[in-house]
Motif scaffolding. Structure first.
Motif, mmCIF file in Angstrom:
data_model
loop_
_atom_site.group_PDB
_atom_site.id
_atom_site.type_symbol
_atom_site.label_atom_id
_atom_site.label_comp_id
_atom_site.label_asym_id
_atom_site.label_seq_id
_atom_site.Cartn_x
_atom_site.Cartn_y
_atom_site.Cartn_z
ATOM 1 N N ALA A 82 0.829 -1.205 0.000
ATOM 2 C CA ALA A 82 0.000 0.000 0.000
ATOM 3 C C ALA A 82 0.865 1.257 0.000
ATOM 4 O O ALA A 82 0.560 2.237 -0.699
ATOM 5 N N LYS A 83 1.938 1.224 0.757
ATOM 6 C CA LYS A 83 2.849 2.383 0.778
ATOM 7 C C LYS A 83 3.519 2.586 -0.568
ATOM 8 O O LYS A 83 3.683 3.726 -1.042
ATOM 9 N N ILE A 85 2.298 1.696 -3.501
ATOM 10 C CA ILE A 85 1.286 2.184 -4.448
ATOM 11 C C ILE A 85 1.087 3.685 -4.288
ATOM 12 O O ILE A 85 0.980 4.432 -5.272
ATOM 13 N N GLU A 86 1.052 4.163 -3.046
ATOM 14 C CA GLU A 86 0.938 5.609 -2.828
ATOM 15 C C GLU A 86 2.118 6.342 -3.452
ATOM 16 O O GLU A 86 1.959 7.390 -4.077
ATOM 17 N N LEU A 108 -7.533 -2.542 -1.420
ATOM 18 C CA LEU A 108 -7.254 -1.443 -0.495
ATOM 19 C C LEU A 108 -8.464 -1.137 0.385
ATOM 20 O O LEU A 108 -8.326 -0.834 1.568
ATOM 21 N N ALA A 121 -3.365 5.540 0.281
ATOM 22 C CA ALA A 121 -3.323 5.143 -1.128
ATOM 23 C C ALA A 121 -4.669 5.407 -1.808
ATOM 24 O O ALA A 121 -4.716 5.867 -2.956
ATOM 25 N N GLN A 124 -4.977 9.075 -2.735
ATOM 26 C CA GLN A 124 -4.251 9.401 -3.963
ATOM 27 C C GLN A 124 -5.000 8.894 -5.191
ATOM 28 O O GLN A 124 -5.030 9.557 -6.226
#
Length: 419
Positions: A82-83, A85-86, A108, A121, A124
């Protein structure tokens, strides 16, 4: 001995000449045939193209590995995914569509109730993309997340989920959002009434409530969940007033909202106090607008407002020193309060008047005339006094004095009207 010496020197010369020839040949060959591995021999555009190609291949490999971890990894791997993807979305907006096509939004959303990195995420992914917001709502983020008690605790120190709700609230007029409005409102009020919530989180919640209130179908749900007392409380705080008053104004135009405001005992004091906030012209305009809505065609509410001895001085100050819109609204309200609040006002220009003294009410004409003269005298005295105080404020000499401000607010009775 001599021949051998000359032969030796001759051999040495031949060796020297051969070395020079080899050196020259090697140098010329290097000029003609440079190795392609030397970066200095490759044109700069070609170098950039090679580097970008390598980066693209590397990013694609990392992206594929990240999405795989998000779908099939354990808890820690999903958090790292997830980090990542952000980070990908922040670095390149073009990656957003590719990531969505790979099905990361459902994964997510499933993580969002326990992982703030997943919420970041999603924020964003939701930015500037109506389709992604719709996909998140379809996956049930509005019905799932607000009901999780962990979020109430999490949002006391962070603002990820309220920020996501604010982004999604642009869908407030859609059927998907309308079906889940009540749990969202309940969740927002829980955060607003939590003393540990930080100001930024409260700002997001108030802004989301405003977006929801723009849809008239949501007014009854907002009022039934007790949003009016909360909004009035935040309206009295200068830091949040500009966010809370617009929502109150949206609710006041509905019959349910008007009833909820009228049944609240604190609304006159709060709205009249806002009229004196010279540093907040937008708040003054909204406050006097709400007062106009409540007083329009309502004798009972005008009587209730008139009982406050500070409303006329506050409206006088606003009519002289407020913004053009606030001045116009204040003057209209002052017209409604003139002539002992018994002037006949047209249907489209203000509230309808009730309670006029009828013939045979027990007062003689002489007593009535005497009372009118006394009232006109009181009105003139009050007007002169208020004008003198407001003029001093406008000149700036004593406008910041607390004594003058208190005098302005408390100098007149409910019947000391300017007209």
């Amino acid at each position: 001995m001599l021949p051998s010496l000359s032969l030796y020197s001759y051999i040495q010369k031949l060796r020297f000449v051969s070395r020079v020839r080899r050196f020259l040949c090697s140098r010329s060959s290097r000029k003609r045939f440079r190795l392609p591995s030397d970066p200095s021999d490759i044109p700069r555009p070609k170098v950039r193209e090679i580097e970008q190609s390598i980066i693209r291949k590397y990013d694609q490999a990392v992206l594929q590995r990240t999405v795989k971890s998000l779908h099939f990894g354990d808890g820690d791997e999903k958090e790292r995914a997830a980090k990542e993807i952000e980070r990908f979305i922040k670095e390149s907006a073009k990656v957003r569509k590719l990531i969505v096509d790979l099905g990361v939004i459902p994964a997510l959303v499933a993580m969002a109730d326990s992982d703030p990195l997943a919420v970041r995420a999603l924020i964003q992914l939701a930015n500037h993309t109506y389709l992604n917001k719709t996909l998140m709502v379809e996956e049930g983020i509005l019905t799932k997340l607000p009901n999780n008690p962990q979020f109430t605790k999490m949002d006391s120190s962070s603002h990820e989920f309220p920020e996501l709700l604010l982004s999604l609230s642009c869908l407030a007029n859609t059927q998907l959002f309308l079906a889940s409005t009540e749990p969202v409102i309940s969740y927002l009020l829980t955060i607003l009434n939590n003393s540990e919530s930080n100001p930024k989180t409260k700002m997001f919640c108030l802004a989301t409530l405003f977006n929801i209130s723009t849809v008239l179908e949501n007014a009854e749900t907002l009022i039934s969940n007790g949003v009016v007392p909360t909004l009035l409380r935040f309206s009295s705080i200068k830091e949040f007033s500009e966010k809370a008053l617009p929502t109150l104004a949206n609710l006041a135009v509905t019959s349910k909202g008007k009833q909820a405001l009228e049944s609240n005992s604190t609304f006159p004091e709060i709205l009249i106090e806002i009229l004196t906030w010279e540093e907040k012209p937008n708040c003054q305009e909204l406050s006097v607008y709400i007062i106009m809505i409540l007083a329009h065609q309502s004798w009972a509410q005008r009587e209730r407002l008139a009982k406050s001895s500070v409303i006329v001085p506050a409206l006088l100050g606003l009519a002289l020193l407020g913004s053009p819109l606030a001045q116009k609204r204040a003057l209209k309200l002052l017209q409604w309060f003139k002539e002992e609040r018994q002037a006949k006002v047209g249907v489209h220009s203000g509230p309808q008047i009730a309670g006029i003294v009828e013939v045979g009410s027990g007062f003689s004409e002489k007593e009535i005339e005497k009372g009118k003269r006394m009232m006109r005298s009181l009105v003139k005295q009050s007007l002169y006094k208020n004008m003198e105080i407001i003029t001093r404020r406008a000149n700036g000499g004593e406008c910041l004095s607390p004594r003058i401000r208190r005098t302005l607010v408390c100098s007149t009775s409910s019947k000391s009207l300017p007209f």
